[in-house]
Structures are given as structure tokens and as C-alpha cells.
Design an enzyme around this catalytic site. Structure first.
Site, PDB file in Angstrom:
ATOM      1  NE  ARG A  12     -15.170 -75.372  -0.739  1.00 21.77           N
ATOM      2  CZ  ARG A  12     -14.530 -74.752   0.268  1.00 21.77           C
ATOM      3  NH1 ARG A  12     -13.298 -75.086   0.563  1.00 21.77           N
ATOM      4  NH2 ARG A  12     -15.130 -73.799   0.949  1.00 21.77           N
ATOM      5  N   GLY A  13     -16.619 -76.347  -6.583  1.00 18.97           N
ATOM      6  CA  GLY A  13     -17.207 -77.482  -7.308  1.00 18.97           C
ATOM      7  C   GLY A  13     -16.334 -77.851  -8.507  1.00 18.97           C
ATOM      8  CB  VAL A  15     -17.862 -75.943 -13.542  1.00 23.68           C
ATOM      9  CG1 VAL A  15     -17.650 -74.710 -14.401  1.00 23.68           C
ATOM     10  CG2 VAL A  15     -18.513 -77.040 -14.351  1.00 23.68           C
ATOM     11  CB  THR A  40     -23.576 -72.725   0.128  1.00 23.12           C
ATOM     12  OG1 THR A  40     -22.763 -73.848  -0.206  1.00 23.12           O
ATOM     13  CG2 THR A  40     -23.937 -71.961  -1.131  1.00 23.12           C
ATOM     14  NE  ARG A 105     -26.183 -71.915 -20.754  1.00 18.88           N
ATOM     15  CZ  ARG A 105     -26.147 -73.220 -20.504  1.00 18.88           C
ATOM     16  NH1 ARG A 105     -27.009 -74.036 -21.087  1.00 18.88           N
ATOM     17  NH2 ARG A 105     -25.237 -73.694 -19.694  1.00 18.88           N
ATOM     18  CB  CYS A 138     -20.627 -78.554 -22.313  1.00 13.44           C
ATOM     19  SG  CYS A 138     -21.892 -79.722 -21.790  1.00 13.44           S
ATOM     20  CD  GLN A 165     -24.218 -84.274 -24.425  1.00 19.55           C
ATOM     21  OE1 GLN A 165     -25.102 -84.152 -25.259  1.00 19.55           O
ATOM     22  NE2 GLN A 165     -24.231 -83.614 -23.283  1.00 19.55           N
ATOM     23  N   PRO A 196      -7.743-118.328 -18.739  1.00 20.24           N
ATOM     24  CG  PRO A 196      -5.596-119.123 -19.224  1.00 20.24           C
ATOM     25  CD  PRO A 196      -6.459-118.650 -18.104  1.00 20.24           C
ATOM     26  CE  LYS A 247     -30.018 -76.865 -21.042  1.00 19.28           C
ATOM     27  NZ  LYS A 247     -29.169 -77.536 -20.035  1.00 19.28           N
ATOM     28  NE  ARG A 271     -24.568 -87.943 -19.143  1.00 21.12           N
ATOM     29  CZ  ARG A 271     -24.494 -86.618 -19.312  1.00 21.12           C
ATOM     30  NH1 ARG A 271     -23.490 -86.059 -19.945  1.00 21.12           N
ATOM     31  NH2 ARG A 271     -25.457 -85.847 -18.840  1.00 21.12           N
ATOM     32  CG  HIS A 278     -19.664 -83.356 -23.915  1.00 24.51           C
ATOM     33  ND1 HIS A 278     -19.571 -84.249 -22.882  1.00 24.51           N
ATOM     34  CD2 HIS A 278     -20.595 -82.437 -23.531  1.00 24.51           C
ATOM     35  CE1 HIS A 278     -20.395 -83.895 -21.901  1.00 24.51           C
ATOM     36  NE2 HIS A 278     -21.029 -82.797 -22.265  1.00 24.51           N
ATOM     37  CD  GLN A 354     -18.671 -81.371 -19.157  1.00 26.42           C
ATOM     38  OE1 GLN A 354     -18.395 -81.660 -17.999  1.00 26.42           O
ATOM     39  NE2 GLN A 354     -19.638 -80.523 -19.452  1.00 26.42           N
TER      40      GLN A 354
HETATM   41  N1  HSE Z   1     -25.797 -80.695 -19.995  1.00 27.73           N
HETATM   42  C1  HSE Z   1     -24.487 -81.178 -20.267  1.00 27.73           C
HETATM   43  C2  HSE Z   1     -24.404 -82.654 -20.072  1.00 27.73           C
HETATM   44  C3  HSE Z   1     -23.452 -80.538 -19.410  1.00 27.73           C
HETATM   45  O1  HSE Z   1     -25.264 -83.207 -19.405  1.00 27.73           O
HETATM   46  O2  HSE Z   1     -23.470 -83.263 -20.566  1.00 27.73           O
HETATM   47  C4  HSE Z   1     -23.604 -79.098 -19.153  1.00 27.73           C
HETATM   48  O3  HSE Z   1     -23.628 -78.302 -20.296  1.00 27.73           O
END
Ligand code: HSE
Length: 393
Positions: A12-13, A15, A40, A105, A138, A165, A196, A247, A271, A278, A354
Site C-alpha cells: 500500500r506504500g 513503491v 502491519t 543487497r 534506484c 535525485q 508588474p 551504493k 537531491r 532521477h 525512480q
Molecule cells: N536512495 C534513493 C534516494 C531512493 O534517496 O533517492 C531509493 O533507491
């Protein structure tokens, strides 16, 4: 492989919702016997509308119910993975765990899944009895799909990346806050903007005042993102690089199966105020000085989603942007040019959604791979050719 019972956690989130949409679009639920939806917080409530019976929601901490699944697909996040996965395994559960979170991972037992790039390694993992299949970061998946043609031919000596990102990578609450920030900035400057005769420097001062004011909502993002950018993503590894940058290097090399001879990959992850695409500016050193047309042909022909955008102003501004790519599986690569630094130096720019290729798509495709595993020998010849190229690296 027959998938009698597949459990979904965190569906439901953000992703998870994109995953459900894609699975509905591709009729993936027809590949499995029963789909069990875990929760949950809402045990016993009706399952989601997936075009067939989805039962009632099951407690996501119920190890017996989880352990009755052949496959568990989770988008619930790293905390859930850390809590539940070891206990399930310790209890003897031997099913397939497909996960969007980064927790597992880099574990030696886990395979990172990006099948257009590493299907041979995924199949090899299945053959060796691996059970944990984890979606990549991502930026990693989007970069690797973009560079698939060059990586697959072992042409890449090193990569330097600057990422741009989207806020979706930080989370859904952060996306809402980003929009609130934009709204507040506009609201407070609106009178000046609409007049103006006002001075642009007064407008600029008003915007800055809002960005620096204690009223700006920053509970989720931590800082202003609108009218700003944030040159650090994820944790601080106390080595001068962020966890996101780490990563980019280790996951890419693991996906390529290049543990022993990693390609140097350096990034600066940033960001920016986009919603869910992204973008990445890449500098590559190739180990052969190929003509530009050949580089473009390799990039363009590598998989079904990547395509080259001509390195021209109009094409770049219309086709190589988050506004164009969002909501699609497209991986455009443009601004490809050879650089003056010396032979083999190439620049490129790529954009990708992403939440799709960056998160949900590798997971649903892993379910398809599992459902076909051992049923068809399809693709094996092509796999061997790619494996041979990777092994020759
Ligand atoms: N870590 C990535 C981000 C998203 O903060 O944009 C997940 O892969």
C-alpha cells in the site's frame, strides 16, 4: 516454477502501489495460485482489488502465515526486513524473498536483480539455490539500464556521476512537504509577483526570507528543497562519501558480477526539486576510442527501454527531462558527446522514473522469472553470450 502462494508486504506504500499498478497492467497475478496480502495495521480487513479474490489482510508479523508462502515480495522497508527475514530463515523457511529495501543487497547470499542487465547472474543464483533476490538502488538501476550497451560490451573503464535525485527517493511524506514548501514560497511572494511594478530583487529577498523562515515546513526533508538543492543523500560513511554514493559503486559492480575487478565508479548524489524522476550526468572513460555513432548505436540497442536522444537543444529540452519521462519505463540517454580530456572520454545524461525501473519493475519481473524458471529454457543462448562477455572482463 509453480507459484502457489505469493505474499505481499508493504503493497500500500508508494513503491508497493506502483508495483500493484504494474502487476495489474501486466496481468501478473494470473501467474500465481494465491496472492496473500499482509498488513502491519489492518489485519482482517478485505484485501485490495486486484481483479480476483485477494482474501482478507493477514498480520505481517505472523511468521506462520509468512512461512506458508512460496514467495514473499516486500516493499515494507528495511526495518521490516531486518526484523522479519532473519527470524523466518532461522525458523527454516526456504521460500523466495523479493525485497525493495537495501538491507540484504550486499549480503553474500543475496542476488541484486536487474534482469535486462544481469539475467544470467539471476539464473545462476537460482541454479545455486539462492533465495534472496533484492531490487537495486534506484540510481544504480537507472544508470545501468542507460549504460547497458557499453557495460555489456566491457567498454567502460570508469564512471563519474553527478545525480539529480527526485524527492520521491526520500519518501511520500517528503513529496507532500516539498509541495507545501513550494506553496508557501509562492503564497508569500504572490503580491509582489503579481505586481508588474515590483522589483525582482524584492521578490528574490521575499523568497529567501521564506526559505530561511522557521515557518517553512521541513519536518520530513529537514531543509528547504524548493528553490534549493541538497548535496547529500542518505547516511554519512565518515569517509567523505554518502551511503548513496557508496551504493552506486558496490551495487553496480555486484550486479555486473565484477567483485574481483570492480569498475571504479564515483558519484556526487544530489537531491533536487523534482517529483519522481532521477537524472544523472555521466562522464565515462571507455577502454576503446569508439566513433560517436558507434557509441550511440550500442547505447540505443541494448535493451527495450533505453533510447538515444539526439544531442541537440530542442530534443534535449523536450525529451530528456523528468516532466517527459515520469510515469513511463523509458530510459532516454542524451547529451552524448566525446570530451576533450582525451581518447575514450564521453559525456552523457540520462533520466528515469525512480518508482518504476528504479524500484517496482525489477521486483515484478523477478516474480515472472521465478514463474518461468525451470519451465522454459528460453533465453539461455543469449544469456551465455552475455555471461561470456562479463567473464572476460
Ligand atoms: N536512495 C534513493 C534516494 C531512493 O534517496 O533517492 C531509493 O533507491
Amino acid at each position: 516454477m509453480k507459484l502457489d502462494r505469493v505474499g505481499f508486504v508493504g503493497w500500500r506504500g508508494m513503491v508497493g502501489s506502483v508495483l500493484m499498478q504494474r502487476m495489474m497492467q501486466e496481468n501478473d497475478f494470473s501467474r500465481m495460485g494465491e496472492a496473500v496480502f499482509f498488513t502491519t495495521s489492518q489485519t482482517g480487513q478485505p484485501g485490495p482489488d486486484i481483479g480476483r479474490d485477494s482474501g482478507t489482510l493477514v498480520d505481517a508479523t505472523d511468521l506462520d502465515a509468512l512461512g506458508a508462502c512460496d514467495v514473499i515480495v516486500t516493499c515494507q522497508g528495511g526495518g521490516y526486513t531486518s526484523d522479519v527475514h532473519p527470524r523466518l530463515r532461522a525458523g527454516g523457511w526456504n521460500g523466495y524473498w523479493i525485497d525493495a529495501a537495501s538491507t540484504l543487497r550486499m549480503s553474500g547470499d543475496a542476488v541484486i536483480i536487474l534482469d535486462p542487465v544481469n539475467l544470467p547472474l539471476i539464473r545462476d543464483g537460482l541454479d545455486r539455490g539462492r533465495k534472496d533476490f533484492i531490487g537495486p538502488n534506484c540510481t544504480v538501476s537507472l544508470m545501468m539500464l542507460a549504460l547497458d550497451g557499453l557495460l555489456g560490451e566491457n567498454l567502460v573503464e570508469w564512471i563519474s556521476v553527478a545525480t539529480y535525485q527526485a524527492v520521491s527517493g526520500a519518501g511520500a511524506r517528503q513529496m507532500r512537504e516539498f509541495i507545501r514548501q513550494m506553496g508557501m514560497v509562492h503564497d508569500r511572494a504572490a503580491t509582489l509577483v503579481d505586481n508588474p511594478d515590483s522589483s525582482i530583487l524584492d521578490i528574490d529577498r521575499q523568497v529567501l526570507e521564506t526559505l530561511q523562515s522557521a515557518d517553512l515546513p521541513v519536518q520530513e526533508i529537514g531543509y528547504p528543497l524548493t528553490g534549493n538543492l541538497l548535496p547529500w543523500i542518505d547516511g554519512d560513511l565518515d569517509s567523505g562519501i554518502s551511503r548513496e554514493e557508496w551504493k552506486g559503486s558496490v551495487e553496480t559492480n555486484k550486479i555486473l558480477g565484477r567483485g574481483g575487478a570492480p569498475i571504479p565508479i564515483e558519484s556526487t548524489c544530489i537531491r533536487v526539486g523534482t517529483m519522481r524522476c532521477h537524472s544523472q550526468a555521466l562522464t565515462l572513460k571507455l577502454n576503446r576510442d569508439l566513433p560517436l555513432a558507434e557509441i550511440e548505436a550500442l547505447v540505443d540497442g541494448a535493451n527495450d527501454w533505453v533510447h538515444v536522444v539526439p544531442n541537440q537543444r530542442e530534443a534535449s529540452l523536450s525529451d530528456l527531462t523528468p516532466a517527459k519521462v515520469t510515469g513511463t519505463l523509458d530510459i532516454p540517454v542524451g547529451r552524448i558527446r566525446k570530451l576533450n580530456m582525451g581518447p575514450g572520454h564521453v559525456a552523457a545524461f540520462t533520466v528515469g522514473d525512480q518508482l518504476l525501473w528504479g524500484a517496482a519493475e525489477p521486483l515484478r519481473r523477478m516474480l515472472c522469472i521465478l514463474s518461468e524458471y525451470g519451465v522454459r529454457g528460453q533465453g539461455r543462448e543469449e544469456d551465455s553470450a552475455r555471461t561470456a562477455r562479463v567473464a572476460a572482463a
